[in-house]
Scaffold this motif. Structure first.
Motif, PDB file in Angstrom:
ATOM      1  N   ASP A 145       0.826  -1.210   0.000  1.00 25.30           N
ATOM      2  CA  ASP A 145       0.000   0.000   0.000  1.00 25.30           C
ATOM      3  C   ASP A 145       0.859   1.259   0.000  1.00 25.30           C
ATOM      4  N   VAL A 146       1.925   1.253   0.791  1.00 23.43           N
ATOM      5  CA  VAL A 146       2.791   2.432   0.866  1.00 23.43           C
ATOM      6  C   VAL A 146       3.576   2.602  -0.433  1.00 23.43           C
ATOM      7  N   ILE A 147       4.014   1.502  -1.011  1.00 20.16           N
ATOM      8  CA  ILE A 147       4.730   1.582  -2.287  1.00 20.16           C
ATOM      9  C   ILE A 147       3.834   2.187  -3.365  1.00 20.16           C
ATOM     10  N   ASN A 148       2.556   1.868  -3.325  1.00 18.87           N
ATOM     11  CA  ASN A 148       1.624   2.479  -4.278  1.00 18.87           C
ATOM     12  C   ASN A 148       1.522   3.986  -4.072  1.00 18.87           C
ATOM     13  N   GLN A 166      10.713  12.761   2.110  1.00 16.56           N
ATOM     14  CA  GLN A 166       9.989  13.574   3.087  1.00 16.56           C
ATOM     15  C   GLN A 166       8.659  12.926   3.458  1.00 16.56           C
ATOM     16  N   LYS A 167       8.016  12.321   2.478  1.00 12.62           N
ATOM     17  CA  LYS A 167       6.757  11.629   2.753  1.00 12.62           C
ATOM     18  C   LYS A 167       6.981  10.453   3.697  1.00 12.62           C
ATOM     19  N   LEU A 168       8.037   9.681   3.456  1.00 16.08           N
ATOM     20  CA  LEU A 168       8.308   8.519   4.303  1.00 16.08           C
ATOM     21  C   LEU A 168       8.815   8.927   5.681  1.00 16.08           C
ATOM     22  N   GLY A 169       9.425  10.100   5.773  1.00 17.64           N
ATOM     23  CA  GLY A 169       9.900  10.591   7.063  1.00 17.64           C
ATOM     24  C   GLY A 169       8.788  11.138   7.932  1.00 17.64           C
ATOM     25  N   ASP A 206       7.562   8.404  11.115  1.00 17.46           N
ATOM     26  CA  ASP A 206       8.236   7.934   9.914  1.00 17.46           C
ATOM     27  C   ASP A 206       7.719   6.540   9.577  1.00 17.46           C
ATOM     28  N   ILE A 207       8.197   5.981   8.481  1.00 13.19           N
ATOM     29  CA  ILE A 207       7.604   4.740   7.985  1.00 13.19           C
ATOM     30  C   ILE A 207       7.844   3.564   8.935  1.00 13.19           C
ATOM     31  N   TYR A 208       8.954   3.581   9.652  1.00  8.53           N
ATOM     32  CA  TYR A 208       9.218   2.510  10.620  1.00  8.53           C
ATOM     33  C   TYR A 208       8.262   2.615  11.806  1.00  8.53           C
ATOM     34  N   GLU A 209       8.072   3.827  12.300  1.00  9.27           N
ATOM     35  CA  GLU A 209       7.141   4.031  13.415  1.00  9.27           C
ATOM     36  C   GLU A 209       5.707   3.725  12.992  1.00  9.27           C
ATOM     37  N   ALA A 224       8.384  -2.096   6.581  1.00  9.31           N
ATOM     38  CA  ALA A 224       9.093  -0.824   6.438  1.00  9.31           C
ATOM     39  C   ALA A 224      10.329  -0.988   5.562  1.00  9.31           C
ATOM     40  N   ASP A 225      11.033  -2.098   5.739  1.00 14.26           N
ATOM     41  CA  ASP A 225      12.250  -2.348   4.968  1.00 14.26           C
ATOM     42  C   ASP A 225      11.937  -2.484   3.477  1.00 14.26           C
ATOM     43  N   LYS A 226      10.844  -3.145   3.151  1.00  9.64           N
ATOM     44  CA  LYS A 226      10.449  -3.278   1.746  1.00  9.64           C
ATOM     45  C   LYS A 226      10.171  -1.911   1.128  1.00  9.64           C
ATOM     46  N   VAL A 227       9.525  -1.053   1.899  1.00 14.35           N
ATOM     47  CA  VAL A 227       9.226   0.295   1.408  1.00 14.35           C
ATOM     48  C   VAL A 227      10.515   1.070   1.165  1.00 14.35           C
ATOM     49  N   MET A 228      11.430   1.033   2.135  1.00  8.32           N
ATOM     50  CA  MET A 228      12.672   1.786   2.009  1.00  8.32           C
ATOM     51  C   MET A 228      13.543   1.252   0.879  1.00  8.32           C
ATOM     52  N   ARG A 229      13.500  -0.042   0.660  1.00 11.03           N
ATOM     53  CA  ARG A 229      14.264  -0.610  -0.449  1.00 11.03           C
ATOM     54  C   ARG A 229      13.701  -0.132  -1.790  1.00 11.03           C
TER      55      ARG A 229
END
Length: 267
Positions: A13-16, A77-80, A87-90, A106-111
């Protein structure tokens, strides 16, 4: 009939959301001002043992000029600050708790974001990756994209053609080591500069010493992964490690001395 529980958001969902940002803003979604700084690591046990800042904070503190990180682009900035100041991890920790599932999403998103950022990089970029593991983002995600990216001219002042040649003939691990050596040369050059205060001079010297420790300790860890966990490492990194690296990592632990590819000459 009981109502279905709402589906928990996932990395998909976040990757989208990221894809929509890129579709809306185009390449500007990944643009930053200044020389790009890529960061990864060092391994957690290194920072804990040495009680030093990690490479993310080092990229901010020790960059030559204004740091330009993935954090600074529209996507970063969006992920932060993804939701409610988290942030995306939180964000995923709030949904899944402090669990491996939260980190995995979260790791998949950051990758994904890091891959897109590496695709958009250009010019001479700089790294803060000494001591990073070969299972981390720089090695697994960013480095392969940088090798494919024709707009990148150099990494740590090393001509990109040399890095490509080493990557394709001696493997990703040796190319990564070469990049780290370039990083160390930059840090050493800055440590030898003339500074206006003693504190600045000492900080630059310490930065170089820290990176050198990261590099040496990280090499031992990564070499152990290559040698003693060979099957697992091959399964994970097979596409990026030529057969020579898989079979005899000791013989090519460093780029060949005086190495010159036929495609480019070095002074």
């Amino acid at each position: 009939m009981s109502a279905r529980k709402p589906k928990k958001p996932t990395s998909f969902d976040v990757i989208n959301v990221i894809k929509d940002l890129i579709k809306t803003h185009g390449v500007k979604a990944l643009m930053v001002d200044g020389r790009v700084q890529l960061y990864s690591g060092p391994l957690d046990f290194i920072t804990n043992a040495l009680d030093v800042i990690d490479n993310h904070d080092r990229a901010f503190d020790r960059a030559d000029g204004t740091p330009a990180l993935v954090d600074d682009c529209i996507v970063g900035q969006k992920l932060g600050n993804y939701e409610h100041g988290q942030d995306i991890y939180e964000y995923f920790k709030r949904i899944y708790g402090n669990t491996p599932e939260a980190f995995k999403n979260a790791d998949k998103v950051m990758r994904f974001a890091s891959r897109e950022f590496a695709k958009a990089c250009s010019g001479n970029i700089e790294t803060h990756v000494c001591g990073a593991g070969i299972d981390k983002v720089f090695f697994e995600v960013e480095l392969p994209e940088l090798v494919r990216n024709s707009q990148v001219e150099a990494i740590n002042d090393i001509p990109m053609q040399r890095i490509k040649d080493i990557y394709l003939t001696q493997g990703a691990y040796i190319a990564y080591r070469e990049i780290c050596k370039g990083e160390l040369r930059l840090a050493q050059a800055r440590a030898e500069k003339t500074y206006t205060t003693v504190a600045e001079k000492e900080a630059a010297k310490k930065d170089h010493k820290d990176r050198l420790k990261f590099f040496n300790i990280g090499n031992l860890h990564n070499y152990a992964m290559l040698l003693f966990r060979r099957d697992e490492t091959i399964q994970r990194h097979g596409p990026h490690l030529p057969q020579t690296v898989r079979a005899k990592p000791l013989r090519i632990n460093n780029a060949a001395l005086g190495y010159q590819a036929s495609s480019v000459q070095y002074g």
